[in-house]
Structure formats: structure tokens, C-alpha cells
Design a protein around this motif. Structure first.
Motif, PDB file in Angstrom:
ATOM      1  N   VAL A 179      47.849  33.241  56.597  1.00  0.00           N
ATOM      2  CA  VAL A 179      47.343  34.211  55.620  1.00  0.00           C
ATOM      3  C   VAL A 179      47.266  33.542  54.239  1.00  0.00           C
ATOM      4  N   ASN A 180      46.290  33.936  53.438  1.00  0.00           N
ATOM      5  CA  ASN A 180      46.171  33.408  52.081  1.00  0.00           C
ATOM      6  C   ASN A 180      47.398  33.780  51.256  1.00  0.00           C
ATOM      7  N   VAL A 181      47.792  32.874  50.361  1.00  0.00           N
ATOM      8  CA  VAL A 181      48.986  33.064  49.540  1.00  0.00           C
ATOM      9  C   VAL A 181      48.917  34.357  48.740  1.00  0.00           C
ATOM     10  N   GLN A 182      47.752  34.648  48.157  1.00  0.00           N
ATOM     11  CA  GLN A 182      47.645  35.857  47.327  1.00  0.00           C
ATOM     12  C   GLN A 182      47.832  37.136  48.141  1.00  0.00           C
ATOM     13  N   ASP A 183      47.392  37.112  49.417  1.00  0.00           N
ATOM     14  CA  ASP A 183      47.579  38.281  50.284  1.00  0.00           C
ATOM     15  C   ASP A 183      49.043  38.441  50.661  1.00  0.00           C
ATOM     16  N   VAL A 184      49.725  37.333  50.878  1.00  0.00           N
ATOM     17  CA  VAL A 184      51.160  37.375  51.175  1.00  0.00           C
ATOM     18  C   VAL A 184      51.916  37.961  49.979  1.00  0.00           C
ATOM     19  N   LYS A 185      51.605  37.474  48.784  1.00  0.00           N
ATOM     20  CA  LYS A 185      52.270  37.970  47.571  1.00  0.00           C
ATOM     21  C   LYS A 185      52.019  39.462  47.372  1.00  0.00           C
TER      22      LYS A 185
END
Length: 277
Positions: free
Chosen positions: A64-70
Motif C-alpha cells: 500500500v502507498n505510504v500516504q494511504d497507510v498514514k
């Protein structure tokens, strides 16, 4: 698309076993799949662990993209859920998990220390099937102690895994008894949390393509070399059959092979970094 539902008999026994073992644990780790965090959040389990310290472990973050995880971590934190994001395959996950587990139970550890009691922290590890519970346990152990697999329902009974500082109770993956939200149910089927033998893969791949065409068109274009996605989903399915050479005699589309390949591409991250919920 068929109505998706999967709650085999052993899951009722698993829920009962978890309830019976709650008194013997200090806290709970609920493992979620970062690609479908809402879908993999079994509210039945959350209610069961209502009186325990719970750490939500957002696993498979490498997909998953980092921004979606955050964003997911922030949303869960706003809801009062203590959450940590990891990839169980990353060695850094071990230190992070130890830190968060002991941080979560800091008060209990300090009380034990004042009493002169030094005993391992006992944690129940729970979640729906195929979120990587056993893989996380093995990472914490530094070796293979829990049974793992890439299909739903590998862990059938409870397993205590003993470390020097931790005792972990691995439990079978447990689904909600019913799915009112079939969109979330589809997301679980995409990530392999349901029994594939009970699912029509052609339908599932069709639904996945329809969703990705809307949410991640550029990833689909890049993966399958198809420029025009402004078509019906069946035409897209046909085009992928042609591009991948999934054709029978007489140039008939081999949907079975194509569907299996599409689902496999998604599950292994070959289409790209994707969050569904």
C-alpha cells in the motif's frame, strides 16, 4: 456476483476458545490487512476484546502507498484504536511491535515490577483469515514457530508460542457470522481471506477489474498495456485475455486462466500499491 459468505463450523468454536482464554492474557493484537483495513476489521472480535488492551496491527503495508497507510492509522487513532503499521517481512517490524506491545501494557509491567513479579506478557493474536497473524508471530520469534500459509484457514486451533519476554496465543482466523456490506465482503475475497474454493473466480476478477478501473486506472494501463479503459468491464477482461495469451482453440477467451492470473497479480502486488477501503 454471488452473495459472499464464509463462516465454517470451526470459527464458532474458535470464538468460544478466544472468549475462554481472555482471562489468561494481558492484551490482544488484532492483525488487519492494510489493503482492506475496514473489511478486515471484525467488529465481533472488537466487542469480544472490549475490556482488554488492544493493539491493531496494520500488516502488509508494503503493498500500500505510504500516504494511504498514514491516513488509515490516523483514522483508526481518531476512533481510539491503538494502531501500528508494519510489514511482517521487514526486520524493523519486530522492534516496532515489541515497543508498541510493551508500551501498551506499561502500567501492568510497572505494577508487576513493584510487586517483584517478573513474568512474560501474554498476548492473544487474532484477526480474520490470511492477514498474516502467524507470519507476525514468526517474525517476533525470529524463526518459524507458527504454521503459515497463503490461503485462508491455515491455523485451525490455538497455539501458544513462548518467548522469553512474550507468550503469544495464535488463534484461528475468524470471520463475522454475516456480511451486511457486500462491498467489504468482496474486498476480503480479493485479498484471499475467504475460501477460494467457494468463490467464482471469473465473477471475482470481473468485480476487481471494475473497481480498479474506477480507482486505479493508471495502474491497470501500466500492468496490462491497455490504453483505453473507457470500455465495459467485459471488454477490458477480453483485452487482458488477448494481451496475456489466455485463449482457447478458435480464439475463444479463456476466462478461467485469466481470472486466476488477475487475482494472483493483485494479491502479490504486481498491479501496484492499492488500498480498497
Amino acid at each position: 456476483m454471488q452473495h459472499l459468505q464464509w463462516f465454517p463450523g470451526h470459527m464458532t468454536a474458535a470464538m468460544r476458545m478466544m472468549e475462554e482464554n481472555l482471562k489468561s492474557v494481558d492484551g490482544v493484537m488484532i492483525v488487519l490487512d492494510a489493503r482492506a483495513p475496514r473489511a478486515s476489521l471484525n467488529e465481533k472480535l472488537a466487542k469480544l476484546f472490549n475490556n482488554k488492551k488492544v493493539l491493531y496491527v496494520l500488516n502488509k503495508t508494503d503493498l500500500v502507498n505510504v500516504q494511504d497507510v498514514k491516513r488509515t492509522v490516523a483514522e483508526f487513532s481518531e476512533e481510539g484504536k491503538e494502531t501500528v503499521a508494519v510489514s511482517a517481512m521487514d526486520k524493523r517490524a519486530v522492534d516496532l511491535l515489541y515497543s508498541r506491545i510493551f508500551g501498551l501494557l506499561k502500567e501492568k509491567l510497572e505494577r508487576n515490577k513493584l510487586k517483584g513479579v517478573f513474568k512474560p506478557i501474554r498476548i492473544m493474536v487474532a484477526g480474520i483469515p490470511n492477514t498474516g497473524k502467524s507470519t507476525i508471530i514468526n517474525a517476533l520469534c525470529g524463526g518459524k514457530k507458527a504454521v503459515t500459509g497463503n490461503k485462508a484457514g491455515v491455523t485451525k486451533g490455538k497455539q501458544w508460542v513462548r518467548l522469553r519476554e512474550l507468550e503469544l496465543l495464535d488463534t484461528p482466523g475468524t470471520m463475522p457470522p454475516a456480511f451486511e456490506n457486500q462491498t467489504l465482503a468482496k474486498h476480503l475475497a480479493y485479498i484471499g481471506s475467504m475460501n477460494d474454493a467457494n468463490i467464482d473466480f471469473n465473477d471475482l476478477a470481473y468485480e476487481l477489474l471494475a473497481e480498479l478501473k474506477e480507482k486505479y486506472p493508471e495502474l491497470l494501463k501500466a500492468k496490462y498495456g491497455i490504453e483505453n479503459l473507457d470500455v465495459e468491464t467485459l471488454e477490458l477482461f477480453n483485452a487482458i485475455c488477448v494481451r496475456r495469451g489466455f485463449l482457447r482453440r478458435g480464439n475463444e477467451f479463456d476466462y478461467d486462466r485469466c481470472a486466476t492470473a488477475i487475482i494472483d497479480d493483485f494479491r502479490k502486488g504486481r498491479i501496484g500499491k492499492i488500498i480498497l477501503d
